[in-house]
Scaffold this motif. Sequence first.
Motif, PDB file in Angstrom:
ATOM      1  N   VAL A  24      -3.585   5.719 -26.025  1.00 16.14           N
ATOM      2  CA  VAL A  24      -3.825   6.913 -25.205  1.00 16.14           C
ATOM      3  C   VAL A  24      -3.848   6.555 -23.712  1.00 16.14           C
ATOM      4  O   VAL A  24      -4.186   5.427 -23.338  1.00 16.14           O
ATOM      5  N   TRP A  25      -3.533   7.525 -22.902  1.00 15.45           N
ATOM      6  CA  TRP A  25      -3.428   7.309 -21.448  1.00 15.45           C
ATOM      7  C   TRP A  25      -4.709   6.740 -20.841  1.00 15.45           C
ATOM      8  O   TRP A  25      -4.677   6.037 -19.842  1.00 15.45           O
ATOM      9  N   THR A  26      -5.855   7.012 -21.450  1.00 16.47           N
ATOM     10  CA  THR A  26      -7.140   6.528 -20.929  1.00 16.47           C
ATOM     11  C   THR A  26      -7.406   5.059 -21.254  1.00 16.47           C
ATOM     12  O   THR A  26      -8.351   4.482 -20.737  1.00 16.47           O
ATOM     13  N   THR A  46      -3.193   0.389 -15.773  1.00 19.79           N
ATOM     14  CA  THR A  46      -3.278   0.552 -17.231  1.00 19.79           C
ATOM     15  C   THR A  46      -2.868   1.961 -17.666  1.00 19.79           C
ATOM     16  O   THR A  46      -2.670   2.215 -18.844  1.00 19.79           O
ATOM     17  N   TYR A  47      -2.743   2.848 -16.698  1.00 14.86           N
ATOM     18  CA  TYR A  47      -2.485   4.271 -16.983  1.00 14.86           C
ATOM     19  C   TYR A  47      -1.066   4.534 -17.531  1.00 14.86           C
ATOM     20  O   TYR A  47      -0.892   5.328 -18.448  1.00 14.86           O
ATOM     21  N   SER A  48      -0.081   3.869 -16.990  1.00 14.82           N
ATOM     22  CA  SER A  48       1.304   4.195 -17.358  1.00 14.82           C
ATOM     23  C   SER A  48       1.644   3.740 -18.784  1.00 14.82           C
ATOM     24  O   SER A  48       1.000   2.865 -19.343  1.00 14.82           O
ATOM     25  N   THR A  64       3.888  21.455 -24.562  1.00 13.38           N
ATOM     26  CA  THR A  64       3.263  20.724 -23.463  1.00 13.38           C
ATOM     27  C   THR A  64       2.306  19.726 -24.077  1.00 13.38           C
ATOM     28  O   THR A  64       1.793  19.938 -25.180  1.00 13.38           O
ATOM     29  N   ASN A  65       2.073  18.625 -23.391  1.00  9.88           N
ATOM     30  CA  ASN A  65       1.386  17.513 -24.056  1.00  9.88           C
ATOM     31  C   ASN A  65       0.691  16.593 -23.070  1.00  9.88           C
ATOM     32  O   ASN A  65       1.042  16.537 -21.891  1.00  9.88           O
ATOM     33  N   GLN A  66      -0.306  15.866 -23.625  1.00 14.20           N
ATOM     34  CA  GLN A  66      -0.920  14.764 -22.885  1.00 14.20           C
ATOM     35  C   GLN A  66       0.199  13.791 -22.484  1.00 14.20           C
ATOM     36  O   GLN A  66       1.087  13.489 -23.279  1.00 14.20           O
ATOM     37  N   ARG A  67       0.127  13.294 -21.269  1.00 17.44           N
ATOM     38  CA  ARG A  67       1.203  12.418 -20.796  1.00 17.44           C
ATOM     39  C   ARG A  67       0.811  10.931 -20.971  1.00 17.44           C
ATOM     40  O   ARG A  67      -0.321  10.623 -21.274  1.00 17.44           O
ATOM     41  N   GLU A  68       1.770  10.074 -20.775  1.00 19.06           N
ATOM     42  CA  GLU A  68       1.616   8.593 -20.804  1.00 19.06           C
ATOM     43  C   GLU A  68       1.247   8.011 -22.170  1.00 19.06           C
ATOM     44  O   GLU A  68       1.559   6.855 -22.451  1.00 19.06           O
ATOM     45  N   THR A  69       0.551   8.766 -22.977  1.00 21.45           N
ATOM     46  CA  THR A  69       0.157   8.270 -24.301  1.00 21.45           C
ATOM     47  C   THR A  69       1.418   7.784 -25.021  1.00 21.45           C
ATOM     48  O   THR A  69       2.430   8.484 -25.070  1.00 21.45           O
ATOM     49  N   TYR A 102      -9.012  20.807 -14.977  1.00 22.16           N
ATOM     50  CA  TYR A 102     -10.174  20.039 -15.447  1.00 22.16           C
ATOM     51  C   TYR A 102     -10.185  20.036 -16.975  1.00 22.16           C
ATOM     52  O   TYR A 102     -10.861  20.844 -17.602  1.00 22.16           O
ATOM     53  N   GLY A 103      -9.376  19.163 -17.569  1.00 20.01           N
ATOM     54  CA  GLY A 103      -9.379  19.022 -19.024  1.00 20.01           C
ATOM     55  C   GLY A 103     -10.171  17.782 -19.394  1.00 20.01           C
ATOM     56  O   GLY A 103     -11.271  17.570 -18.876  1.00 20.01           O
ATOM     57  N   THR A 104      -9.606  16.948 -20.281  1.00 18.36           N
ATOM     58  CA  THR A 104     -10.239  15.671 -20.595  1.00 18.36           C
ATOM     59  C   THR A 104     -10.371  14.865 -19.309  1.00 18.36           C
ATOM     60  O   THR A 104     -11.428  14.368 -18.958  1.00 18.36           O
ATOM     61  N   GLY A 105      -9.234  14.721 -18.617  1.00 18.13           N
ATOM     62  CA  GLY A 105      -9.255  14.197 -17.250  1.00 18.13           C
ATOM     63  C   GLY A 105      -9.034  15.372 -16.307  1.00 18.13           C
ATOM     64  O   GLY A 105      -9.071  16.534 -16.720  1.00 18.13           O
ATOM     65  N   CYS A 106      -8.796  15.061 -15.053  1.00 11.73           N
ATOM     66  CA  CYS A 106      -8.583  16.139 -14.082  1.00 11.73           C
ATOM     67  C   CYS A 106      -7.414  15.734 -13.188  1.00 11.73           C
ATOM     68  O   CYS A 106      -7.347  14.586 -12.728  1.00 11.73           O
ATOM     69  N   PHE A 107      -6.504  16.666 -12.968  1.00  8.35           N
ATOM     70  CA  PHE A 107      -5.260  16.296 -12.298  1.00  8.35           C
ATOM     71  C   PHE A 107      -4.881  17.366 -11.291  1.00  8.35           C
ATOM     72  O   PHE A 107      -4.704  18.532 -11.653  1.00  8.35           O
ATOM     73  N   LEU A 108      -4.775  16.916 -10.052  1.00 10.24           N
ATOM     74  CA  LEU A 108      -4.417  17.839  -8.973  1.00 10.24           C
ATOM     75  C   LEU A 108      -2.932  17.635  -8.650  1.00 10.24           C
ATOM     76  O   LEU A 108      -2.530  16.519  -8.290  1.00 10.24           O
ATOM     77  N   GLN A 121      -0.459  20.130 -26.911  1.00  8.16           N
ATOM     78  CA  GLN A 121      -1.006  18.944 -27.574  1.00  8.16           C
ATOM     79  C   GLN A 121      -1.792  18.130 -26.517  1.00  8.16           C
ATOM     80  O   GLN A 121      -1.231  17.282 -25.829  1.00  8.16           O
ATOM     81  N   GLY A 122      -3.100  18.381 -26.392  1.00 15.10           N
ATOM     82  CA  GLY A 122      -3.928  17.731 -25.367  1.00 15.10           C
ATOM     83  C   GLY A 122      -4.572  16.451 -25.868  1.00 15.10           C
ATOM     84  O   GLY A 122      -4.323  16.007 -26.994  1.00 15.10           O
ATOM     85  N   THR A 123      -5.426  15.886 -25.054  1.00 13.21           N
ATOM     86  CA  THR A 123      -6.041  14.606 -25.400  1.00 13.21           C
ATOM     87  C   THR A 123      -7.098  14.756 -26.494  1.00 13.21           C
ATOM     88  O   THR A 123      -7.251  13.874 -27.342  1.00 13.21           O
ATOM     89  N   THR A 124      -7.810  15.869 -26.468  1.00  7.79           N
ATOM     90  CA  THR A 124      -8.870  16.021 -27.470  1.00  7.79           C
ATOM     91  C   THR A 124      -8.585  17.099 -28.507  1.00  7.79           C
ATOM     92  O   THR A 124      -9.210  17.117 -29.550  1.00  7.79           O
ATOM     93  N   GLY A 157       5.146  17.938 -19.396  1.00  5.76           N
ATOM     94  CA  GLY A 157       3.866  17.235 -19.438  1.00  5.76           C
ATOM     95  C   GLY A 157       2.777  18.224 -19.052  1.00  5.76           C
ATOM     96  O   GLY A 157       3.021  19.153 -18.263  1.00  5.76           O
ATOM     97  N   ASP A 158       1.576  18.043 -19.600  1.00  9.39           N
ATOM     98  CA  ASP A 158       0.588  19.129 -19.461  1.00  9.39           C
ATOM     99  C   ASP A 158       0.233  19.463 -18.018  1.00  9.39           C
ATOM    100  O   ASP A 158      -0.025  20.627 -17.687  1.00  9.39           O
ATOM    101  N   GLN A 159       0.221  18.473 -17.142  1.00 12.32           N
ATOM    102  CA  GLN A 159      -0.167  18.782 -15.760  1.00 12.32           C
ATOM    103  C   GLN A 159       0.927  19.536 -15.019  1.00 12.32           C
ATOM    104  O   GLN A 159       0.660  20.426 -14.205  1.00 12.32           O
ATOM    105  N   SER A 160       2.173  19.206 -15.319  1.00 13.26           N
ATOM    106  CA  SER A 160       3.283  19.972 -14.761  1.00 13.26           C
ATOM    107  C   SER A 160       3.239  21.390 -15.315  1.00 13.26           C
ATOM    108  O   SER A 160       3.490  22.372 -14.609  1.00 13.26           O
TER     109      SER A 160
HETATM  110  O1  LIG Z   1      -5.566  15.950 -21.753  1.00 14.59           O
HETATM  111  P1  LIG Z   1      -5.590  16.305 -20.335  1.00 14.59           P
HETATM  112  O2  LIG Z   1      -5.396  17.769 -20.133  1.00 14.59           O
HETATM  113  O3  LIG Z   1      -6.776  15.806 -19.593  1.00 14.59           O
HETATM  114  O4  LIG Z   1      -4.296  15.646 -19.653  1.00 14.59           O
HETATM  115  C1  LIG Z   1      -3.990  14.321 -19.834  1.00 14.59           C
HETATM  116  C2  LIG Z   1      -2.938  13.909 -18.848  1.00 14.59           C
HETATM  117  O5  LIG Z   1      -1.691  14.404 -19.137  1.00 14.59           O
HETATM  118  C3  LIG Z   1      -2.873  12.417 -18.714  1.00 14.59           C
HETATM  119  O6  LIG Z   1      -2.007  12.061 -17.698  1.00 14.59           O
END
Ligand SMILES: O=P(O)(O)OC[C@H](O)CO
Length: 649
Positions: free
Chosen positions: A107-109, A139-141, A85-90, A274-280, A13-16, A253-256
């Motif tokens: 949403v996290w954004t 504002t992210y959390s 797995t899912n978008q986090r913080e939302t 590199y999804g909606t956002g990008c997380f290293l 379940q991603g952001t978009t 969470g999706d990044q984990s």
């Molecule tokens: O939707 P993504 O893949 O960019 O991931 C969103 C993150 O989990 C936000 O922290």
Amino acid sequence: MQPSEMFVGSIDQGTTSTRFLIFNRDGEPVASHQVEFNQIYPHPGWHEHDPLELVSSVETCITGAVRSFESQGFTRTSIACVGITNQRETTVVWDHETGEPLHNAVVWTDTRSQAIVSELKTRPGASNLQSLCGLPLSTYSSATKLLWMLGHVPKVKDAFERGTLAFGTVDAWLVYRLNGGAAANVFVSDSTNASRTMFVNLETLRYDDTLLDFFGIKGKIHLPRIVPSSDPSAYGVIVNGVLAQVPIMGCLGDQSSALVGQKGFSPGMAKNTYGTGCFLLYNVGEKPVFSTHGLLATVAYDFGGKPVYALEGSIAVAGSGVKFLQNNLSFFQDSKEVNDLALTVEDNGGCVFVTAFSGLFAPYWIDDAKGTIFGITQYTQKGHIARATLEATCFQTKAILDAMEKDSGKALSELAVDGGMSNSDLAMQTQADLISIPVYRPKMRETTALGAAIAAGLAVGMWRNFAELRDINRAGGAVFEPQITRQESATKFEQWEKAVCMSRGWISTDSTEGKDGDRTLNNETKPATHDSQHTNTNKTTTNGAPLPPTANRGLNIPKSAPRQTNSPLVSELITSDGFGTTLKVKTRSAANGESDRNRDWDFSPAKTPLISVSGDLDDADEEDLFLELRKVEILQKLKKLQKLKLGYF
Ligand SMILES: O=P(O)(O)OC[C@H](O)CO
Ligand SMILES: Nc1ncnc2c1ncn2[C@@H]1O[C@H](COP(=O)(O)OP(=O)(O)O)[C@@H](O)[C@H]1O
């Protein structure tokens, strides 16, 4: 059922978009289904999802994928379990008694909580939060999103006062609803998701009274029970649809999940998604590492034994920048076309796009930065802007890797990538060029979904240990080798950093905070789809407004919000040869009529990320001075880079 006969389903379940994939024991997806859902943008900076639509998108995807699975001759009874797995913080809020959502998910954004964040930073204890939960106040959390709803949405406030308010991230919401909602009341969140709320102690992985007290919610709200990411019984069973009675056994969470999907199980391994956002995420082992360079400490995964932690560099805009070109600027019809458009030109033509649609996240944490394109001339074509959009994420990744190296004392030798935007060869080549190490892209890029499948598959015994996962997705990847020199890369990066400095301070406060609080669910908001544009009715642009404070810059952030009335003047620059020098500052307090004062300030970026200030001014002076010092820092940088005569001193 023998492990070799088992399949595992994975809800991503991603952001978009939402997707459901069915994996075999070789980690290959044999069936999948994906749907996009509405992105709701009621005001500039706001971003919402309809919680019920998130659930129905999951159900649609399960049905579609299972149909495709069966059409290949497989039987649904061979799907042993499901992972999520899912978008986090939302942030989702619902009524604990009825199970009905009380507002759209924030949403996290979303940056509507900017003013709340500024206020929270002035409270006693604010500076200790990150050492407990690993996250900076921003504002992210989820915490600040929840506080905004408590302050602005009557239904949420009422439920809070009646003691029926339930809070959860998207994982908790999906598990709850897939189990049938209030009737079964399976109300859990896995450690990787729960630790993104700011309510959880990163070492104990339990709710922390200090944190709950700080946010004023201790004992007043229903919070999900925190459980391991891989667990045979904690997550209940799906009650409806084609997978009725199939147990849910994993959640990340999706990044984990992407880190697990890339099999980043050893300390020192990293991945960038590199999804909606990008997380290293960089695996640091069984003890959390608290960054001093603008990164987050987070849970990599928690498979029931000792949890494993990661350092995280979060970038708010990656593929969403590409979507912006597609949906808002009509540059192309499909994200994948960005690659070809960018290839119509040789380089960015002098354009730098700071894609700060949600401010800038790691390692900068600048809430007030706004999206800004620099260097536009008559020469500029769409291709240049397309290139600059892809480069923006790559530059931020470079900044994060630099910070990670400082925090860990180690340099990466290769970066593993995945996510939608990693499909762009040009973006990945640019990335390798800018970080001067090879970029490795696996053949099968659904690593986020694979991670949740692994978490569930381990719980059901489809795989017994990490060793059995070794050969999954190993063959057929692509490697992008750096093709420019380190010096060329450094020159490009300097220009990016200059653009970052110049992207801030445009808007002094969040113009939309506090508005429209009576809206509750999606049917009461303006229906917003990809192409919907909303008018900013409340512009607060201030020319020459003071630059607000930045977190983690080596100075105590003072009590009050930025003020313009008492601003000291930086009158004299004693040395101007870059950082690490002494700056003489003359302050004049207009408000209390004090006479001018001279103080010496030591810029010591070697000790802190940007500046370190010593002196004994009172808090208010210190704050004003800090704002001015930020200007000086920026001007110094400009001078150094361009030898400009700015006439400021
Ligand atoms: O939707 P993504 O893949 O960019 O991931 C969103 C993150 O989990 C936000 O922290
Ligand atoms: N070929 C491509 N080139 C560049 N960007 C792409 C490409 N394909 C997808 N994207 C971008 O990737 C994002 C979707 O990636 P995905 O990993 O599915 O993200 P999420 O999980 O956040 O929904 C979109 O924002 C889209 O613009």
